[in-house]
Write an enzyme that holds these catalytic residues in place. Structure first.
Site, PDB file in Angstrom:
ATOM      1  N   CYS A   1     -27.000  41.303 137.737  1.00 41.45           N
ATOM      2  CA  CYS A   1     -27.718  41.665 138.972  1.00 41.45           C
ATOM      3  C   CYS A   1     -29.138  41.104 139.001  1.00 41.45           C
ATOM      4  O   CYS A   1     -29.431  40.150 139.717  1.00 41.45           O
ATOM      5  CB  CYS A   1     -27.770  43.188 139.151  1.00 41.45           C
ATOM      6  SG  CYS A   1     -26.152  43.955 139.407  1.00 41.45           S
ATOM      7  N   ARG A   2     -30.036  41.679 138.229  1.00 41.63           N
ATOM      8  CA  ARG A   2     -31.457  41.356 138.379  1.00 41.63           C
ATOM      9  C   ARG A   2     -31.842  40.005 137.801  1.00 41.63           C
ATOM     10  O   ARG A   2     -32.488  39.197 138.479  1.00 41.63           O
ATOM     11  CB  ARG A   2     -32.312  42.468 137.742  1.00 41.63           C
ATOM     12  CG  ARG A   2     -32.192  43.808 138.454  1.00 41.63           C
ATOM     13  CD  ARG A   2     -32.734  44.944 137.632  1.00 41.63           C
ATOM     14  NE  ARG A   2     -31.947  45.138 136.414  1.00 41.63           N
ATOM     15  CZ  ARG A   2     -32.290  45.920 135.403  1.00 41.63           C
ATOM     16  NH1 ARG A   2     -33.438  46.577 135.445  1.00 41.63           N
ATOM     17  NH2 ARG A   2     -31.499  46.045 134.365  1.00 41.63           N
ATOM     18  N   SER A   3     -31.499  39.736 136.523  1.00 42.49           N
ATOM     19  CA  SER A   3     -31.972  38.465 135.939  1.00 42.49           C
ATOM     20  C   SER A   3     -31.295  37.237 136.550  1.00 42.49           C
ATOM     21  O   SER A   3     -31.977  36.212 136.717  1.00 42.49           O
ATOM     22  CB  SER A   3     -31.874  38.476 134.411  1.00 42.49           C
ATOM     23  OG  SER A   3     -30.552  38.595 133.952  1.00 42.49           O
TER      24      SER A   3
ATOM     25  N   ASP B   1     -32.897  48.842 138.733  1.00 47.06           N
ATOM     26  CA  ASP B   1     -31.508  48.395 138.591  1.00 47.06           C
ATOM     27  C   ASP B   1     -30.739  48.758 139.856  1.00 47.06           C
ATOM     28  O   ASP B   1     -30.632  49.928 140.205  1.00 47.06           O
ATOM     29  CB  ASP B   1     -30.894  49.084 137.367  1.00 47.06           C
ATOM     30  CG  ASP B   1     -29.562  48.480 136.978  1.00 47.06           C
ATOM     31  OD1 ASP B   1     -28.904  47.867 137.846  1.00 47.06           O
ATOM     32  OD2 ASP B   1     -29.177  48.620 135.814  1.00 47.06           O
TER      33      ASP B   1
ATOM     34  N   ASN C   1     -27.189  41.091 132.951  1.00 47.43           N
ATOM     35  CA  ASN C   1     -27.223  39.677 133.372  1.00 47.43           C
ATOM     36  C   ASN C   1     -26.230  39.403 134.512  1.00 47.43           C
ATOM     37  O   ASN C   1     -25.681  38.317 134.634  1.00 47.43           O
ATOM     38  CB  ASN C   1     -26.973  38.739 132.176  1.00 47.43           C
ATOM     39  CG  ASN C   1     -27.323  37.267 132.455  1.00 47.43           C
ATOM     40  OD1 ASN C   1     -26.743  36.371 131.861  1.00 47.43           O
ATOM     41  ND2 ASN C   1     -28.249  37.008 133.348  1.00 47.43           N
TER      42      ASN C   1
ATOM     43  N   CYS D   1     -32.343  40.804 131.736  1.00 48.31           N
ATOM     44  CA  CYS D   1     -32.115  42.193 132.155  1.00 48.31           C
ATOM     45  C   CYS D   1     -31.025  42.782 131.268  1.00 48.31           C
ATOM     46  O   CYS D   1     -30.731  42.241 130.197  1.00 48.31           O
ATOM     47  CB  CYS D   1     -31.771  42.291 133.635  1.00 48.31           C
ATOM     48  SG  CYS D   1     -30.196  41.546 134.114  1.00 48.31           S
TER      49      CYS D   1
HETATM   50  P1  4NP Z   1     -28.452  44.165 135.619  1.00 47.71           P
HETATM   51  O1  4NP Z   1     -27.631  45.406 136.218  1.00 47.71           O
HETATM   52  O2  4NP Z   1     -29.021  44.613 134.300  1.00 47.71           O
HETATM   53  O3  4NP Z   1     -29.492  43.941 136.651  1.00 47.71           O
HETATM   54  O4  4NP Z   1     -27.479  43.012 135.482  1.00 47.71           O
HETATM   55  C1  4NP Z   1     -26.634  46.055 135.489  1.00 47.71           C
HETATM   56  C2  4NP Z   1     -25.331  45.705 135.666  1.00 47.71           C
HETATM   57  C3  4NP Z   1     -24.347  46.369 134.972  1.00 47.71           C
HETATM   58  C4  4NP Z   1     -24.680  47.381 134.103  1.00 47.71           C
HETATM   59  C5  4NP Z   1     -25.993  47.731 133.921  1.00 47.71           C
HETATM   60  C6  4NP Z   1     -26.972  47.061 134.613  1.00 47.71           C
HETATM   61  N1  4NP Z   1     -23.676  48.072 133.420  1.00 47.71           N
HETATM   62  O5  4NP Z   1     -24.017  48.998 132.639  1.00 47.71           O
HETATM   63  O6  4NP Z   1     -22.495  47.789 133.583  1.00 47.71           O
END
Ligand code: 4NP
Length: 162
Positions: free
Chosen positions: A16-18, A131, A14, A11
């Site tokens: 939240c989702r992945s 997200d 790295n 994702c």
């Molecule tokens: P992820 O979520 O891609 O599912 O880990 C996010 C976490 C943080 C950010 C973007 C997406 N960020 O821009 O800080």
């Protein structure tokens, strides 16, 4: 003959989702006694959170369903990942575009959207894991709903190959 299959979830951050996909799929692999045959990892396309544990909200919602993910640490995707993984499964279309822009010409595995594995018709409108970073509790819970469904089908397909 038994072969080892490796799966990388990707994702943006790295955190939240992945890592949620990593923890859920690893738990299913472990429960079915396949930890020696299936290797699971996750990474991000963005570098903001390298070395950090998953978002506390992701951790809590996962733990509510029995998935522990506090041991995971964010890392950045790299070119070697294309040599080492059989499946590289991304959470959204931007992740896919970012990976295709990397050095992946020789990649022989499967690169695609994780939710292509979803089987629940309620999720047929979803090709991307939304997200949850700026959403509330229901966003994190829905991420788990989608990931549990896709993980179950992915594991069925991999079991056919080992
Ligand atoms: P992820 O979520 O891609 O599912 O880990 C996010 C976490 C943080 C950010 C973007 C997406 N960020 O821009 O800080």
């Amino acid at each position: 003959i038994m072969s080892r299959i490796s799966v990388l979830f990707v994702c943006l951050g790295n955190i939240c989702r992945s890592p949620t996909a990593h923890a859920v799929f690893q738990s299913m692999v472990d429960k079915q006694g396949l930890s020696d045959q299936i290797y699971v990892d996750s990474c991000g396309t963005g570098d903001w959170h390298i070395g950090y544990a998953p978002d506390p909200r992701s951790q809590q919602h996962a733990l509510d369903r029995g998935y522990q993910m506090d041991n995971l640490r964010a890392r950045l995707v790299n070119d070697q990942d294309f040599d080492q993984f059989d499946y590289i499964l991304v959470m959204d279309k931007q992740n896919l575009a970012d990976l295709k822009a990397m050095n992946c010409q020789n990649f022989t595995g499967e690169l695609g959207l994780f939710l292509d594995f979803c089987r629940n018709p309620n999720f047929s409108d979803y090709s991307e894991v939304p997200d949850p970073y700026y959403s509330g509790d229901q966003g994190f819970s829905f991420v788990l709903d989608l990931i549990e469904d896709a993980s179950a089908e992915l594991l069925l397909q991999i079991k056919d190959r080992i």
